[in-house]
Design a protein around this motif. Structure first.
Motif, short mmCIF file in Angstrom:
data_model
loop_
_atom_site.label_atom_id
_atom_site.label_comp_id
_atom_site.label_asym_id
_atom_site.label_seq_id
_atom_site.Cartn_x
_atom_site.Cartn_y
_atom_site.Cartn_z
N THR A 1 0.92 -1.03 -0.01
CA THR A 1 -0.03 0.01 -0.05
C THR A 1 0.84 1.03 0.10
O THR A 1 1.98 1.25 0.75
CB THR A 1 -1.17 0.22 1.22
OG1 THR A 1 -1.83 -1.20 1.41
CG2 THR A 1 -1.77 1.34 1.41
N LYS A 2 0.66 2.32 -0.94
CA LYS A 2 1.34 3.45 -0.96
C LYS A 2 0.36 4.69 -0.85
O LYS A 2 -0.53 4.81 -1.64
CB LYS A 2 2.31 3.64 -2.11
CG LYS A 2 3.09 5.00 -2.13
CD LYS A 2 3.99 4.93 -1.11
CE LYS A 2 4.40 6.43 -1.04
NZ LYS A 2 5.56 6.48 0.20
N ARG A 3 0.44 5.51 0.08
CA ARG A 3 -0.61 6.83 0.20
C ARG A 3 0.42 7.86 0.03
O ARG A 3 1.32 7.94 0.70
CB ARG A 3 -1.34 6.42 1.68
CG ARG A 3 -2.39 5.59 1.46
CD ARG A 3 -3.31 5.98 2.91
NE ARG A 3 -4.06 4.65 2.97
CZ ARG A 3 -3.72 3.75 3.68
NH1 ARG A 3 -2.80 3.81 4.59
NH2 ARG A 3 -4.23 2.55 4.11
N THR B 1 3.72 2.47 2.31
CA THR B 1 3.05 3.00 3.41
C THR B 1 2.76 1.70 4.26
O THR B 1 2.90 1.71 5.56
CB THR B 1 1.89 3.66 3.31
OG1 THR B 1 2.10 4.74 2.15
CG2 THR B 1 1.16 4.25 4.28
N LYS B 2 2.37 0.72 3.71
CA LYS B 2 2.10 -0.34 4.34
C LYS B 2 2.56 -1.63 3.71
O LYS B 2 2.57 -1.52 2.14
CB LYS B 2 0.69 -0.72 4.73
CG LYS B 2 0.17 -0.95 5.91
CD LYS B 2 -1.50 -0.98 6.12
CE LYS B 2 -1.91 -2.18 5.57
NZ LYS B 2 -3.02 -2.22 4.78
N GLY C 1 -4.78 1.77 -8.29
CA GLY C 1 -3.93 1.32 -7.20
C GLY C 1 -4.48 0.03 -6.93
O GLY C 1 -3.93 -0.56 -5.93
N LYS C 2 -5.29 -0.73 -7.73
CA LYS C 2 -5.87 -2.11 -7.16
C LYS C 2 -5.58 -2.97 -8.56
O LYS C 2 -5.64 -2.60 -9.75
CB LYS C 2 -7.11 -2.13 -7.07
CG LYS C 2 -7.52 -1.42 -5.79
CD LYS C 2 -9.00 -1.63 -5.14
CE LYS C 2 -9.68 -0.50 -4.31
NZ LYS C 2 -10.13 0.35 -5.04
N THR D 1 -4.82 7.41 -2.18
CA THR D 1 -4.17 6.12 -2.12
C THR D 1 -3.65 5.83 -3.48
O THR D 1 -4.51 5.71 -4.33
CB THR D 1 -5.00 5.14 -1.59
OG1 THR D 1 -5.34 5.77 -0.25
CG2 THR D 1 -4.40 3.89 -1.47
N GLU E 1 -3.05 0.13 -3.27
CA GLU E 1 -3.94 -0.36 -2.39
C GLU E 1 -3.85 -2.04 -1.95
O GLU E 1 -4.28 -2.61 -2.92
CB GLU E 1 -5.37 0.05 -2.33
CG GLU E 1 -5.99 -0.06 -1.12
CD GLU E 1 -7.45 0.51 -0.99
OE1 GLU E 1 -7.76 1.09 -2.21
OE2 GLU E 1 -8.25 0.12 -0.25
N ASN E 2 -3.32 -2.39 -1.08
CA ASN E 2 -3.10 -4.03 -0.86
C ASN E 2 -2.76 -4.66 -1.92
O ASN E 2 -3.79 -5.53 -2.30
CB ASN E 2 -4.71 -4.30 -0.33
CG ASN E 2 -4.68 -4.18 1.30
OD1 ASN E 2 -3.57 -4.38 1.99
ND2 ASN E 2 -5.54 -3.78 2.00
N SER F 1 -3.72 11.76 1.88
CA SER F 1 -5.08 11.06 1.88
C SER F 1 -5.24 10.32 0.57
O SER F 1 -6.05 9.57 0.53
CB SER F 1 -6.08 11.84 2.17
OG SER F 1 -6.12 12.78 1.18
#
Ligand SMILES: Nc1ncnc2c1ncn2[C@@H]1O[C@H](COP(=O)(O)OP(=O)(O)OP(=O)(O)O)[C@@H](O)[C@H]1O
Ligand SMILES: [Mg+2]
Lengths: 293, 310
Positions: free
Chosen positions: B8-10, B54-55, B208-209, B15, B18-19, B13
């Motif tokens: 995940t990269k933000r 980010t995650k 992002g997905k 994104t 994402e995952n 706010s």
């Protein structure tokens, strides 16, 4: 030793030297610089011998030396920001930084070689001007030791301002911003500190005369400001009585040069550490997944 | 081999990624497709240790990009989407510089560099200044540069952008050669047919997905949830519309602007259901004149799934 060697004699440094010294411009620069220094010396000697009755004395010789040293310090202080403030941001703007960061080069080695390669040219200029000092020796008044100490001041000033430049170049996206910030910082060190020093000294001494029980710790502040000024530190080494009165009033007997040397080494280390840490992204992602594969 | 886990990269706010979860096996050529701003370059930058996630994280040859970036760098060759060159370098000096940056001994560099130039067809440009090369040549030079330390994984961000058709074909040839050298290659593009030709596997990314991934046929299947049936009737178009509207597998009916008798049905039923539907249509007396199924290719699917739902 091998590690140290790898840190300093490395491809980035080689590349920078190759690219910078390839141009004829640089040699023209050194030539002009030496010509100006030589002209200043000759003019000074000419004026002293023609227009004063005592001729060129050893105290004139010392004055010439101080003039040359201050001139060179001025040169360093004005050129170093320009040489270093674009080292990293310039590569970022040219879009060559990303590729360099994916190589095996460590951040430390990239930052250090960027710093050294950019000030190397200035160092070369200073070394090339050393023979000029033989004129000064010829007339006495200056010891070789003094020349080396002065050279040390100049070198340390160059490294510190250079490190600040590299740091700002690493943290800011644009060379423009980094250049302005570095020049601003330099002006603060050279001019701002002196002004701030006199303001704080007046305030503190005035305060002391008004009331009696002042805490000693507040007295060191003007000293801490003044040691940040390279010109003052260098001048104080020629003339040890400089600011003696003020320091006595404040109760400080630590020589200026010690404070300057320690202070500038600290600033250099601090800037380089920041630059090294900020060159690559900080990987701080936290995952609970165990390592696989 | 590459393993991407919950990446995940933000940016504030926003994104960008994402995952993302993805596993790419050794020796695979993996194509990453998606429209502008989908997050392809973001993913590649994280894999190249240029950007902190980010995650989540990613592993390259078993090394964590967040914990062991130095090891990761040893195993990857990265070609960014945009890059510059040091303009005062000659081609061989350019490669030599990067070779030295990977601590390759001088003698080894002397043998590797001509081989790499041979591979990317730049042998005759050895002594040219890099900034005088054409864009396509620079791109190939950058590829040679990424190969200088013989990495097992190649991360190529739109290596074919800005290339003319001939250079694209050449690039494809080079990639095929690299695939034969058993390198794991991940490559991005907006142009799907270009990738489907050289890639073993594809991943489609949008906003992002990851919305689909697998080999080319699987993707086609995965994405082809619906097909378009083209039905022309001789008359009674209203009756036909009413009839098809009743079928639950018909999602949408589109009457053609020019040819008023032509209906485009978005149909999601199976082939058997389709046969039944048509039998029934003829049974109730709809005068079907012609019948066809629109041929969808990957490009159409790509356009379909990535159209205006931002
Ligand atoms: N530094 C940044 N700050 C804020 N947003 C960013 C930043 N970098 C990228 N983005 C955003 O992240 C998203 C993904 O960008 P990315 O470059 O990964 O897309 P891409 O799939 O490579 O697109 P393209 O096909 O145009 O190259 C975009 O919406 C972009 O605006
Ligand atoms: Mg991109």
């Amino acid at each position: 030793m091998d590690r140290l060697q790898a840190l300093f004699i490395n491809p980035v440094l080689n590349k920078e030297i190759k690219l910078r010294f390839r141009s004829f411009k640089n040699f023209l620069g050194i030539f002009l610089f030496l010509a100006v220094c030589g002209a200043v010396c000759l003019a000074f000697i000419y004026i002293e011998t023609q227009f004063t009755h005592d001729g060129f004395t050893s105290s004139d010789s010392k004055n010439l030396f101080m003039l040359l040293s201050m001139g060179q310090l001025g040169l360093i202080v004005f050129i170093t920001p320009g040489l270093t403030a674009g080292t990293i941001s310039g590569e970022r703007e040219k879009q060559t930084l990303n590729i360099m960061l994916t190589t095996q080069q460590s951040s430390t080695s990239i930052i250090l070689s960027k710093l050294f390669s950019s000030v190397l040219f200035l160092i070369l200029m200073l070394i090339a001007s050393l023979p000029l000092y033989s004129i000064v020796f010829l007339y006495g008044g200056v010891s070789p030791q003094m020349v080396f100490v002065t050279f040390g001041y100049q070198l340390l000033t160059m490294l510190t301002i250079g490190s600040l430049g590299v740091m700002f170049s690493t943290i800011s996206r644009k060379t423009m911003v980094s250049t302005i910030t570095t020049y601003g910082m330099m002006l603060f060190l050279v001019v701002g500190t002196v002004i701030l020093f006199f303001i704080t000294v007046r305030l503190i001494i005035g305060f002391q005369q008004g009331s009696t029980g002042v805490s000693q710790s507040s007295n060191i502040f003007p000293y801490l400001i003044l040691i940040l000024n390279p010109a003052v530190a260098m001048f104080a080494s020629f003339d040890s009585n400089m600011f003696m009165y003020e320091f006595q009033q404040l109760g400080i007997d630590w020589p200026l040069w010690k404070g300057f040397t320690l202070g500038y080494i600290a600033i250099t280390m601090f800037s380089l550490l920041i630059a090294i840490n900020r060159l690559r992204p900080r990987m701080r992602a936290k995952t609970k997944i165990k390592k696989k594969g | 081999m590459i393993e991407i886990i919950n990446l995940t990269k933000r940016y504030g706010s926003f994104t960008a990624l994402e995952n993302l979860n993805l596993t790419i096996d050794k020796g695979t050529v993996f194509g990453f497709v998606g429209p502008n701003g989908a997050g392809k370059s973001t993913t590649f930058s994280i894999l190249a240790t240029l950007l902190a996630p980010t995650k989540g994280t990613a592993y390259v040859n078993g090394f964590d990009v967040t914990k062991n970036p130095k090891q990761v760098r040893k195993h990857i060759g990265y070609v960014p989407d945009f890059f510059g060159v040091y303009d005062q370098f000659k081609v061989h000096e350019y490669l030599d510089f990067y070779g030295a940056s990977y601590s390759i001994p001088t003698s080894e560099r002397k043998t590797i560099i001509p081989q790499l130039l041979e591979l990317v067809n730049l042998t005759e440009k050895t002594d040219a200044y890099v900034d005088l090369l054409s864009r396509g040549m620079k791109q190939r030079l950058c590829l040679a540069r990424a190969l200088i330390h013989d990495p097992e994984v190649l991360i190529l961000d739109e290596p074919a952008s800005g290339l003319d058709p001939r250079a694209r074909v050449e690039m494809r040839g080079i990639l095929r050669e690299l695939k034969n050298m058993d390198k794991t290659i991940i490559i991005s593009s907006h142009i799907l047919p270009e990738l489907s030709e050289i890639c073993d596997e594809l991943g489609v990314i949008e906003n992002g997905k990851l919305i689909a991934n697998g080999n080319v046929n699987q993707i086609e299947h995965q994405l082809q949830a619906q097909k378009i049936l083209m039905v022309t009737v001789k008359e009674n178009i209203e009756q036909a519309i009413a009839f098809f509207e009743d079928d639950s597998n018909v999602l949408e009916i589109d009457q053609d602007q020019q040819n008023q008798q032509l209906l485009k049905l978005s149909y999601q039923g199976s082939d058997d259901q389709q046969v039944e539907l048509l039998k029934k249509a003829i049974g109730v007396g709809i005068p079907i004149l012609t019948l066809g199924q629109k041929q969808t290719n990957l490009e159409d699917i790509f356009m379909e799934i990535t159209k205006g739902d931002e």
